[in-house]
Each structure stands twice: as structure tokens, then as C-alpha cells.
Enzyme design. Structure first.
Site, PDB file in Angstrom:
ATOM      1  N   CYS A   1      -4.360 -22.154 -48.341  1.00 25.40           N
ATOM      2  CA  CYS A   1      -4.529 -22.651 -49.202  1.00 25.40           C
ATOM      3  C   CYS A   1      -5.491 -23.859 -48.492  1.00 25.40           C
ATOM      4  O   CYS A   1      -4.938 -24.536 -46.911  1.00 25.40           O
ATOM      5  CB  CYS A   1      -3.085 -23.157 -50.557  1.00 25.40           C
ATOM      6  SG  CYS A   1      -2.659 -21.961 -51.096  1.00 25.40           S
TER       7      CYS A   1
ATOM      8  N   ARG B   1     -10.536 -20.171 -45.420  1.00 23.72           N
ATOM      9  CA  ARG B   1      -9.079 -20.530 -45.704  1.00 23.72           C
ATOM     10  C   ARG B   1      -8.706 -18.799 -46.136  1.00 23.72           C
ATOM     11  O   ARG B   1      -7.497 -18.395 -46.017  1.00 23.72           O
ATOM     12  CB  ARG B   1      -8.243 -21.175 -45.748  1.00 23.72           C
ATOM     13  CG  ARG B   1      -8.196 -22.306 -44.492  1.00 23.72           C
ATOM     14  CD  ARG B   1      -7.822 -23.726 -45.425  1.00 23.72           C
ATOM     15  NE  ARG B   1      -7.431 -24.547 -44.048  1.00 23.72           N
ATOM     16  CZ  ARG B   1      -6.361 -24.823 -43.885  1.00 23.72           C
ATOM     17  NH1 ARG B   1      -5.241 -24.311 -44.113  1.00 23.72           N
ATOM     18  NH2 ARG B   1      -6.499 -25.845 -42.486  1.00 23.72           N
TER      19      ARG B   1
ATOM     20  N   TRP C   1      -4.296 -18.975 -52.486  1.00 26.68           N
ATOM     21  CA  TRP C   1      -3.994 -17.916 -52.260  1.00 26.68           C
ATOM     22  C   TRP C   1      -2.865 -17.825 -52.683  1.00 26.68           C
ATOM     23  O   TRP C   1      -1.651 -18.255 -51.995  1.00 26.68           O
ATOM     24  CB  TRP C   1      -4.105 -17.679 -50.395  1.00 26.68           C
ATOM     25  CG  TRP C   1      -3.880 -16.226 -50.471  1.00 26.68           C
ATOM     26  CD1 TRP C   1      -5.589 -16.025 -49.528  1.00 26.68           C
ATOM     27  CD2 TRP C   1      -3.364 -15.829 -49.533  1.00 26.68           C
ATOM     28  NE1 TRP C   1      -5.344 -14.810 -49.462  1.00 26.68           N
ATOM     29  CE2 TRP C   1      -3.656 -14.525 -49.300  1.00 26.68           C
ATOM     30  CE3 TRP C   1      -2.340 -15.566 -49.145  1.00 26.68           C
ATOM     31  CZ2 TRP C   1      -3.081 -12.866 -49.498  1.00 26.68           C
ATOM     32  CZ3 TRP C   1      -0.931 -14.299 -48.838  1.00 26.68           C
ATOM     33  CH2 TRP C   1      -1.841 -13.678 -48.422  1.00 26.68           C
TER      34      TRP C   1
ATOM     35  N   ASN D   1       0.208 -25.998 -50.429  1.00 30.77           N
ATOM     36  CA  ASN D   1       0.491 -24.334 -49.114  1.00 30.77           C
ATOM     37  C   ASN D   1       1.609 -24.418 -48.771  1.00 30.77           C
ATOM     38  O   ASN D   1       2.350 -25.631 -48.879  1.00 30.77           O
ATOM     39  CB  ASN D   1      -0.607 -25.438 -47.878  1.00 30.77           C
ATOM     40  CG  ASN D   1      -0.965 -24.010 -47.476  1.00 30.77           C
ATOM     41  OD1 ASN D   1      -0.936 -22.890 -47.862  1.00 30.77           O
ATOM     42  ND2 ASN D   1      -1.509 -24.215 -46.301  1.00 30.77           N
ATOM     43  N   GLY D   2       2.358 -23.141 -48.729  1.00 30.39           N
ATOM     44  CA  GLY D   2       3.240 -22.846 -48.012  1.00 30.39           C
ATOM     45  C   GLY D   2       3.673 -22.040 -49.498  1.00 30.39           C
ATOM     46  O   GLY D   2       3.543 -21.950 -50.288  1.00 30.39           O
TER      47      GLY D   2
ATOM     48  N   GLU E   1      -8.627  -3.391 -32.298  1.00 29.15           N
ATOM     49  CA  GLU E   1      -9.990  -4.730 -32.693  1.00 29.15           C
ATOM     50  C   GLU E   1     -11.079  -4.047 -33.489  1.00 29.15           C
ATOM     51  O   GLU E   1     -11.430  -4.261 -34.457  1.00 29.15           O
ATOM     52  CB  GLU E   1     -10.152  -5.025 -31.372  1.00 29.15           C
ATOM     53  CG  GLU E   1     -10.976  -6.062 -32.088  1.00 29.15           C
ATOM     54  CD  GLU E   1     -10.869  -7.492 -33.184  1.00 29.15           C
ATOM     55  OE1 GLU E   1     -11.336  -8.375 -34.030  1.00 29.15           O
ATOM     56  OE2 GLU E   1      -9.454  -7.113 -33.150  1.00 29.15           O
TER      57      GLU E   1
ATOM     58  N   LYS F   1     -11.052  -4.745 -37.487  1.00 30.59           N
ATOM     59  CA  LYS F   1     -12.398  -5.448 -38.258  1.00 30.59           C
ATOM     60  C   LYS F   1     -13.062  -4.877 -39.641  1.00 30.59           C
ATOM     61  O   LYS F   1     -13.336  -5.070 -40.542  1.00 30.59           O
ATOM     62  CB  LYS F   1     -13.241  -5.582 -37.109  1.00 30.59           C
ATOM     63  CG  LYS F   1     -13.516  -6.909 -36.200  1.00 30.59           C
ATOM     64  CD  LYS F   1     -13.469  -8.246 -36.778  1.00 30.59           C
ATOM     65  CE  LYS F   1     -12.822  -8.678 -35.645  1.00 30.59           C
ATOM     66  NZ  LYS F   1     -11.065  -9.134 -36.081  1.00 30.59           N
TER      67      LYS F   1
ATOM     68  N   GLU G   1     -10.448  -4.835 -42.371  1.00 30.63           N
ATOM     69  CA  GLU G   1     -10.640  -6.291 -42.982  1.00 30.63           C
ATOM     70  C   GLU G   1     -11.869  -6.431 -44.126  1.00 30.63           C
ATOM     71  O   GLU G   1     -11.561  -6.962 -45.226  1.00 30.63           O
ATOM     72  CB  GLU G   1     -10.269  -7.110 -41.486  1.00 30.63           C
ATOM     73  CG  GLU G   1      -9.437  -7.100 -41.086  1.00 30.63           C
ATOM     74  CD  GLU G   1      -9.606  -8.455 -39.867  1.00 30.63           C
ATOM     75  OE1 GLU G   1      -8.797  -9.752 -39.923  1.00 30.63           O
ATOM     76  OE2 GLU G   1     -10.511  -8.931 -39.448  1.00 30.63           O
TER      77      GLU G   1
ATOM     78  N   HIS H   1      -1.441  14.190 -30.375  1.00 26.19           N
ATOM     79  CA  HIS H   1       0.153  13.566 -30.011  1.00 26.19           C
ATOM     80  C   HIS H   1       0.399  13.113 -32.326  1.00 26.19           C
ATOM     81  O   HIS H   1       1.148  12.696 -32.709  1.00 26.19           O
ATOM     82  CB  HIS H   1       1.073  12.686 -29.353  1.00 26.19           C
ATOM     83  CG  HIS H   1       1.161  12.922 -28.553  1.00 26.19           C
ATOM     84  ND1 HIS H   1       2.653  13.481 -27.768  1.00 26.19           N
ATOM     85  CD2 HIS H   1       0.167  12.682 -26.986  1.00 26.19           C
ATOM     86  CE1 HIS H   1       1.779  14.114 -26.326  1.00 26.19           C
ATOM     87  NE2 HIS H   1       1.000  13.894 -26.071  1.00 26.19           N
TER      88      HIS H   1
ATOM     89  N   LYS I   1      -7.928 -16.955 -43.388  1.00 20.35           N
ATOM     90  CA  LYS I   1      -7.865 -17.709 -41.960  1.00 20.35           C
ATOM     91  C   LYS I   1      -7.087 -17.631 -40.739  1.00 20.35           C
ATOM     92  O   LYS I   1      -6.908 -16.389 -39.990  1.00 20.35           O
ATOM     93  CB  LYS I   1      -9.047 -18.505 -42.124  1.00 20.35           C
ATOM     94  CG  LYS I   1      -9.827 -18.876 -40.646  1.00 20.35           C
ATOM     95  CD  LYS I   1     -10.550 -18.018 -39.750  1.00 20.35           C
ATOM     96  CE  LYS I   1     -11.198 -18.073 -38.955  1.00 20.35           C
ATOM     97  NZ  LYS I   1     -11.298 -16.750 -38.511  1.00 20.35           N
TER      98      LYS I   1
END
Length: 606
Positions: free
Chosen positions: A2, A27, A74, A98-99, A478, A482, A485, A501, A601
């Protein structure tokens, strides 16, 4: 997570609160709100969704106040609805947070038993009720705030208005970052320097446990014990306020294109271009180390994996790379003779910070590869290795990743030389290779049109597989990260040797398979994997270099030819194609590229 902003101003603050919150959009958030004092009475305006929804509310119901607080939320406790949006107002208290308040359930039960009624599903409302109850006993605002903080457990940043105290803001930090900004007859508090950038470049960073009272004349900061604390005022670099997209459609697009210049800045800080020698700061005795422990999350973890390949290969120094959230809880067996390297763009990632502190408690020397040099991690370690890439606004990391990898390459060269694994001539050769990387990254970005051509087809896929060997296996992770996301397509990255496998069972005519295979010592094995996939109908997107394209088996759906490069920098050069593929797939799907759903973020709480 947040975003928080507070202003004790000498003019109406609503527009400035919104301006600051827009800088904190990177964020990630799903609701927003502001509150202020109007004739001594607390008022708020809130809205679920993006800031434009809050601006619409303010257009119909202006909030005229010279002291105010703002928030982008958030969702953690409670859905992203109007009733759960911050600020929360209870009696004489307005609060943004925030938290996570870990003991909110027991506190809430206690407050309900005392006759208090709750209007939201959030843990934050507990803070407002507790503080309002303390004020009701006759305590002054600062003492009531401290009494409230002493009851809370968890990681939190708080910003508070008290009804009737027209020119006062209270704030506290225990985990998530918070900074105080000093203006001309005005004071500010915010989640980071970006939040404060429009108003001042004079910033003091709160430490864990700090709380502060702000008014027009300044700020008085206290530590957790209640003692006055001296937190130095620092000048925030001008880069912290450079946030324009320019001619680009999204910040992510801009940041992909920023990478040649960004990596140039990073590399210049770690090598001497005149002598072609590694010049890593920090006085690490590489020869005395018997192991390196890297702890990180998300993309930073993947950058650490690339670093492991290079450090072990060049310096013959064992490297462990672990996801910080797992490392911190499994009571790992570590030795003080090792070096712990935390990797975090923000320097505030909660799990990484906890893992770092665990290692420090065991006596390990500590370092951090970080973008935010005033962050908690940067303040707590023995050695800071900045990545120098400037603010990264897009939630999906791009230029921070390549900057982190650039630092890891420089560390690998320095460690190899210090440990006698390479001589002066080889050190110079490797440094010259690294210095060429920005040009090669720019050439790889030049593949954008070819990548855009295949994005529409990938956008129709339900699943995508990424395969690679050596450092490319890390890059496969990666690439998959991406894509999922920002496009919300299920994607998985695998070491190509694992194909038979299990993952090969997923291959069919509808599944794009992205194979990362520069012409290196792993190429023949990767080409074999390519043939296996195509024999089962897989639609291969083969990302290689000129020589690899010449030797690739026939039958790929498309071959993307990146510039040829030394294996030392292949992870840097091959990053651009996978980033651009994810970006254009997301754009084709109409996704919110810079602020993908459910993501933040900086993950500053568990």
C-alpha cells in the site's frame, strides 16, 4: 504494498494528496482514499478501484482541508470494497495503514466486548478503535498514539489524523518503510521518496520502531523506547522524481528500453573502463570465503540464480540461492565464514529482510544488491551494492533485473580474480565483454517488431512453457514469471534437461514452447530438446543468436535471432526478448501492464 501520504500544509491538500498517490500506483492497489480536517471535523473520500474513481468522487464532493492523509490499499484483510477502503475513521481518529496487524483478532474481540462496533473487515480499524479509546481516557494525542503502538504486533506503517488537532499528523513505522519530508512551512510523510518528490527533496527515513509527530514547524521523531531520535535529513536524488513515461505507452515499455543506459550506469560503478579491471566496492575478502548465501524473492531470486552460475563457474566459490520466505523458516545450517547477499529492488521485501537478519544473527558478513540505497536493508548490512538503475515503476521488474545481473557478473569477475582463478589478462577480457553488454542489449531490443508479430498468437494460448539450460534455465523461469504476471497466462519455466521428467506431457499443438538457446556449450542439448518438442506438435519459439539460428533444427514456429555474445553476458542480452514478448502479449490482451491484478511492487509484509 500500500501507499501512504500525509501533508501538514498551508494550502488545500486534496489535489496534492492525489498527485502523490499517483506516484505510488506502481506499488499495486485496489482502492484509494483521502481524509482531512474540515473545521475540526474529520472527513474522508474513498473509492474502490483506481485513483480515477476517487477523483470522480472528489469532483462531486470536494474535500477542502490543509492537513490530510491519503492511501492506496492492496487488500489483505477484507475484500477491495468501499467499506474496507482507507482511511478508516473512528470517533476522533482517521488512520491509513500499510502492513498487517497480527494480533488484530484478539484486539478486536476485546474492543467488541467493551462495546465498540466495527464497520469494516480490516485489521486497520482495530488501530483506529484502540487509539480512540486511549484518547477517551484523557491522554494527549502523542501519548495515546504510543500506548496504541505498544499494543500492536506485526509489520505496519501508520499515518493518523486526530479530530480537533488541525495541524498535526502522527505516523509510525514497524517494518514497511516510511519517510518524513521537510518543506517550507509544511511537513510531509510518505511511503518513500517518490511519494514526497513533488513537494520536497529533504527527507529523513524512519527506522523500525520509530514514531513521529508532525506540524508546521517540523517533526519530532521518537524511537521504540520513546526517546527522541535523530534521523538525519538527506537530499533525495533528482532521479527519484523522474517518473514520466515520455513517448511510451507504459512504464514497463519505457523501462525495457531504458536497459542499455541503465546497465551502462550499473556496470560503470563496478568496473574501471580505462584499466578494464573489476572495481567492486566493499572490501570483501573473496579468497577467505568458503560459501555465498543469496536470499531473495521473485525476480531478484532469479537474478541470484544467474549469479550462482557465474560465480561458481568463474570463481570456484560455492553459492546457495534460496527463496527468502522458505529460508527464513527452515532454520538453515549456515556458518559465519560465509557471506550472505540479499537481493531486493526495494530493499524492504519483508521475507528477504527477515532472512538477512537471521544470517546476521549467526555472525555472517552481509551485503545487499539493491536499488533503494536508503532502504532498511541498505542501512543494516555491512556492504551495499547499488544497482543504479533509477526508479522502476512497472510492477513487473525489467531494468532492475538486468541491473542486478550486471552486478552479479561484476562480483563473479572480482571474486575469480581475488581467488586466483583468472589472471590479469582474463580479467581484462571479461571486463571488456561486460562493457559491451549495453550495446548488445540495445540490439536485442531492436527485435521488438519481430516479437510483436508473434505476440497475438501467444496471447491466445492457455499455457506456455519456457525451457533453457545453464543460465538460460534461470531466464526460462524469468520469462514465465513475466508472462503470467502481466498477461495472466499460465506459464512455467523449466531447466530443459527436466523436459522428459514430466513437462513434456504438457506439449501439444496449442502450447507455445519458448526455448532460450544461444550458441554455447549447452546448445546441442537444447537443440535436441527442440526436436523432441516439435516431434510432439509443440509450437516452438526459438530464441537464439546468429550461429544458433544456423544450426537450429528445422520446424520452429519462429526463430528470434538475438545478437551473438559471450556466455558471460548472455542472460543480459536474452532478457530483452522475453520481456518484450510478455509485454506485447499483455498489451494484445488489454491487460493493465504496469499494475497487474493482485500484485504489488514491493512486498513489505508476509
Amino acid at each position: 504494498m500500500c501507499g501512504i501520504i500525509g501533508i501538514v500544509g498551508n494550502q488545500p491538500v486534496a489535489d496534492r494528496l492525489i498527485e502523490s498517490l499517483k506516484r505510488l500506483e506502481y506499488r499495486g492497489y485496489d482502492s484509494a482514499g483521502i481524509a482531512g480536517q474540515v473545521d475540526g471535523v474529520l472527513q474522508r473520500r474513498r473509492a474502490p478501484g483506481k485513483l480515477r474513481e476517487l477523483e470522480s468522487v472528489l469532483a462531486h464532493e470536494p474535500l477542502i482541508a490543509t492537513t490530510g492523509i491519503g492511501h492506496t490499499r492492496w487488500a489483505t484483510h477484507g475484500a477491495p470494497t468501499l467499506r474496507n477502503a482507507h482511511p478508516h475513521i473512528v470517533g476522533k481518529v482517521a488512520v491509513v495503514h500499510n502492513g498487517i496487524i497480527e494480533n488484530f483478532a484478539e484486539l478486536k474481540a476485546e474492543l467488541i466486548a467493551a462495546g465498540r462496533e466495527f464497520q469494516s473487515d480490516t485489521d486497520t480499524e482495530v488501530v483506529a478503535h484502540l487509539l480512540d479509546a486511549e484518547l477517551a481516557t484523557g491522554l494527549a494525542p502523542l501519548e495515546a498514539f504510543k500506548a496504541t503502538l505498544d499494543r500492536l504486533r506485526g509489520a505496519f506503517a501508520l499515518c493518523v489524523l486526530i479530530g480537533g488537532e488541525d495541524e498535526v499528523i502522527l505516523a509510525a513505522r514497524n517494518g514497511p518503510p516510511l519517510a518524513v519530508g521537510y518543506g517550507d512551512g509544511e511537513m510531509f510523510v510518505g511511503s518513500d521518496g517518490l511519494a514526497l518528490g513533488p513537494f520536497t527533496n529533504r527527507v529523513a527515513y524512519l527506522h523500525d520502531g520509530d514514531y513521529v509527530i508532525l506540524n508546521h514547524t517540523g517533526a519530532k521523531i521518537f524511537d521504540q523506547a520513546g526517546q527522541v531520535a535523530d534521523r538525519p535529513i538527506k537530499i533525495v536524488p533528482a532521479s527519484a522524481v523522474l517518473m514520466e513515461k515520455g513517448n511510451y505507452r507504459h512504464f514497463m515499455e519505457k523501462e525495457i528500453h531504458d536497459q542499455p543506459e541503465g546497465c551502462q550506469r550499473t556496470i560503470a560503478a563496478y568496473v574501471d573502463p580505462i584499466t578494464a579491471r573489476a572495481a567492486v566496492p566493499g572490501n570483501i575478502d573473496w579468497a577467505a570465503l568458503d560459501r555465498i548465501q543469496i536470499v531473495a524473492c521473485g525476480t531478484s531470486y532469479i537474478a541470484g540464480m544467474v549469479g550462482r552460475y557465474l560465480i561458481e563457474q568463474l570463481a570456484d566459490l560455492p553459492v546457495d540461492v534460496e527463496i527468502a520466505s522458505e529460508f527464513r523458516y527452515r532454520q538453515p545450517a549456515i556458518r559465519a565464514s560465509a557471506l550472505v547477499i540479499a537481493m531486493s529492488q526495494s530493499g524492504e521485501t519483508a521475507d528477504t529482510l527477515a532472512a538477512l537478519r537471521y544470517c546476521q544473527e549467526k555472525g555472517m558478513k552481509s551485503a545487499v544488491v539493491v536499488n533503494a540505497t536508503e532502504s532498511t536493508m541498505a542501512r543494516e548490512v555491512d556492504v551495499v551494492w547499488p544497482i543504479h538503475c533509477g526508479p522502476e515503476i512497472g510492477v513487473a521488474s525489467t531494468k532492475a533485473f538486468t541491473a542486478q545481473v550486471s552486478v552479479m557478473i561484476a562480483l563473479a569477475i572480482a571474486a575469480a580474480k581475488a581467488r586466483g582463478r583468472i589472471d590479469d589478462a582474463e580479467e581484462q577480457r571479461l571486463v571488456k565483454v561486460l562493457l559491451e553488454a549495453p550495446r548488445l542489449i540495445a540490439e536485442a531490443i531492436g527485435l521488438e517488431d519481430a516479437i510483436k508479430d508473434i505476440a497475438a498468437e501467444v496471447a491466445r494460448a492457455r499455457d506456455v512453457l519456457y525451457l533453457g539450460r545453464g543460465p538460460m534455465s534461470a531466464l526460462a523461469l524469468e520469462g514465465a514469471l513475466k508472462l503470467k504476471e502481466i498477461s495472466y497466462i499460465h506459464a512455467e519455466g523449466y531447466a530443459a534437461g527436466e523436459l522428459k521428467h514430466g513437462p513434456i506431457a504438457l506439449v501439444d499443438e496449442q502450447t507455445p514452447i519458448v526455448i532460450l538457446a544461444p550458441y554455447d556449450s549447452w546448445f546441442e542439448k537444447s537443440a535436441s530438446n527442440m526436436s523432441e518438442v516439435m516431434a510432439r506438435g509443440g509450437q516452438v519459439i526459438f530464441i537464439t543468436d546468429t550461429e544458433g539460428a544456423r544450426h537450429a533444427p528445422a520446424g520452429a514456429k519462429v526463430v528470434i535471432t538475438a545478437p551473438a555474445c559471450d556466455p558471460l553476458v548472455s542472460a543480459l542480452v536474452m532478457s530483452a526478448p522475453i520481456q518484450l514478448l510478455a509485454y506485447h502479449v499483455a498489451v494484445h490482451k488489454g491487460a493493465d501492464v504496469d499494475q497487474p491484478r493482485n500484485l504489488a511492487k514491493s512486498v513489505t509484509v508476509e
